[in-house]
Design a protein around this motif. Sequence first.
Motif, PDB file in Angstrom:
ATOM      1  N   PRO A  41       2.007   5.947 -12.157  1.00 15.31           N
ATOM      2  CA  PRO A  41       1.572   7.320 -11.889  1.00 15.31           C
ATOM      3  C   PRO A  41       0.142   7.560 -12.340  1.00 15.31           C
ATOM      4  CG  PRO A  41       3.092   7.247 -13.737  1.00 15.31           C
ATOM      5  CD  PRO A  41       3.097   5.878 -13.137  1.00 15.31           C
ATOM      6  N   HIS A  75       7.553   8.535  -5.676  1.00 10.08           N
ATOM      7  CA  HIS A  75       7.390   9.321  -6.893  1.00 10.08           C
ATOM      8  C   HIS A  75       8.712   9.411  -7.644  1.00 10.08           C
ATOM      9  CE1 HIS A  75       3.401  10.447  -5.510  1.00 10.08           C
ATOM     10  NE2 HIS A  75       3.938  10.801  -4.354  1.00 10.08           N
ATOM     11  N   ASP A  76       8.613   9.701  -8.912  1.00 13.73           N
ATOM     12  CA  ASP A  76       9.801   9.865  -9.749  1.00 13.73           C
ATOM     13  C   ASP A  76      10.269  11.315  -9.652  1.00 13.73           C
ATOM     14  OD1 ASP A  76      11.778   9.854 -11.604  1.00 13.73           O
ATOM     15  OD2 ASP A  76      10.510   9.484 -13.342  1.00 13.73           O
ATOM     16  N   ASP A  92       4.048   4.793  -8.537  1.00  9.07           N
ATOM     17  CA  ASP A  92       3.653   5.889  -7.667  1.00  9.07           C
ATOM     18  C   ASP A  92       3.700   5.459  -6.203  1.00  9.07           C
ATOM     19  OD1 ASP A  92       2.658   8.657  -7.820  1.00  9.07           O
ATOM     20  OD2 ASP A  92       0.938   7.855  -6.746  1.00  9.07           O
ATOM     21  N   TRP A  93       3.344   4.222  -5.931  1.00  9.11           N
ATOM     22  CA  TRP A  93       3.508   3.621  -4.620  1.00  9.11           C
ATOM     23  C   TRP A  93       3.515   2.107  -4.761  1.00  9.11           C
ATOM     24  CZ3 TRP A  93      -0.744   0.673  -3.082  1.00  9.11           C
ATOM     25  CH2 TRP A  93      -1.981   1.025  -3.604  1.00  9.11           C
ATOM     26  N   ASP A 139       5.131   5.381  -0.530  1.00  6.17           N
ATOM     27  CA  ASP A 139       5.030   6.364  -1.606  1.00  6.17           C
ATOM     28  C   ASP A 139       6.375   6.470  -2.305  1.00  6.17           C
ATOM     29  OD1 ASP A 139       2.368   7.027  -1.182  1.00  6.17           O
ATOM     30  OD2 ASP A 139       2.876   8.505   0.350  1.00  6.17           O
TER      31      ASP A 139
END
Length: 438
Positions: free
Chosen positions: A175, A233-234, A193-194, A231
């Motif tokens: 991130p 994301h958490d 993050d990706w 992509d």
Amino acid sequence: MVRLQRINYVFWGILASILSTTQRSTFKQQRLTCAGTLIYAQSAFVSHNGSDNITFAINNPNAPSPSSDLLNYYLSGPNEYSWIAVGFGERMKDAFMFVIYTNGDGKNLTISPRVADGNSEPSLDSEKRVVLSKNSDTKNGRYSARWDCFNCRDWKGGSLNVSDENQRMIFAVGPRNIDLDTSDPDAALRRHDWYGNFEINMTKSLGDNIAFENFWPNKSDGGSEVGNEVDDHDFASPIHAVFMAGAFVILFPFGIIWLRMFGKVRLHWLTQAIGVLAIFIGAGIGIVLSKQYNRAKHFSSSHQIIGFIILFLLLLQAGLGAAHHRAFKITPKPTVLSSIHRILGPVAIGLGVINGALGFKFALVPHHIISYAITIILVLIIITVSTFIHNRRRRRQAVYETPAAQNFQSAYVAPEYQNDIPLANAGAPPAYSRAMRP
């Protein structure tokens, strides 16, 4: 004559061979020392054009010699991400990877060899002998890592085939805007993050030793991306935080206000029931999340232990509340259960609020504690102001509910103040004149 001619042929053949070898050596040396260009004996991959690309290169200097398994590596990427990584394997499970991030002083790098046993945070492989070059740094908005590894061809769950022309690889970034700043190779990581996949031709990396000291690849050579970057994301961690913080900071406090200020029993237990449901949903998400991180999978952190204690207290609190309500219907008076219920509720809420702050630290986002504290302060201000206004209205209302106030409003005259004089038939009083003066 024939003998002399043969000697002449041999002489010129040897001379030509020497000149040819010299030319090849000179050309090869030129390719090895030409900075800023693709170099002989290395296979490189650049994720995409632009300043935020991920660049990876590998050199296999001793492949012809079975006595050594040295490999030279280069990895570069934007330092706005908390970490960047590259790994050998088609997917995370059983992949061997290198993760780089800023070290303790925030100026140099830490490199961490790790192995993933699934779609979870990879674990440190402490048996790997990795030597990070002094020329590695984090400048001009990019990580630039150069390192050697002497025993990185085999790992738990897999191995590297240096003759594979289509070696499957993975890469990922952490991130944004979270600096790890640690020299610990086993540092805790947040979810990527990706990420993406690529293939690399290991045979192109065979050749003379290149330490990647004075150059970097600027385009792929032997490497090609497979599919598109994804992509990722958490989302689970924020949902967990919203459910838990929302229950302890908003629902439970306002559920108490419904009962204590307005006497709304039904709204009280309805609000608290929704809060308990939110807590258990959030706890379930937290348990699933814990299995993805090394720091959490053993459920031994203070945040997790306190969390389980709070769950027990909430179940006990709900049981006491239900039992008290049933007893109150039969005998409408306070009970021991109600006293415990009143004490246990604020204790559980207080522990939950404190554990929320511990949770943000545990999730490696301690900066969110500031916004969390601001939310708590705003809720406290709202509750304080509401309590003050409510109590002030009650005091004013109490004045009008006294017997004197009720008598005044109904024009009631007590019997002791009444008499038999018929004032209504007494007529007008006499006129006031000077003769009446004393």
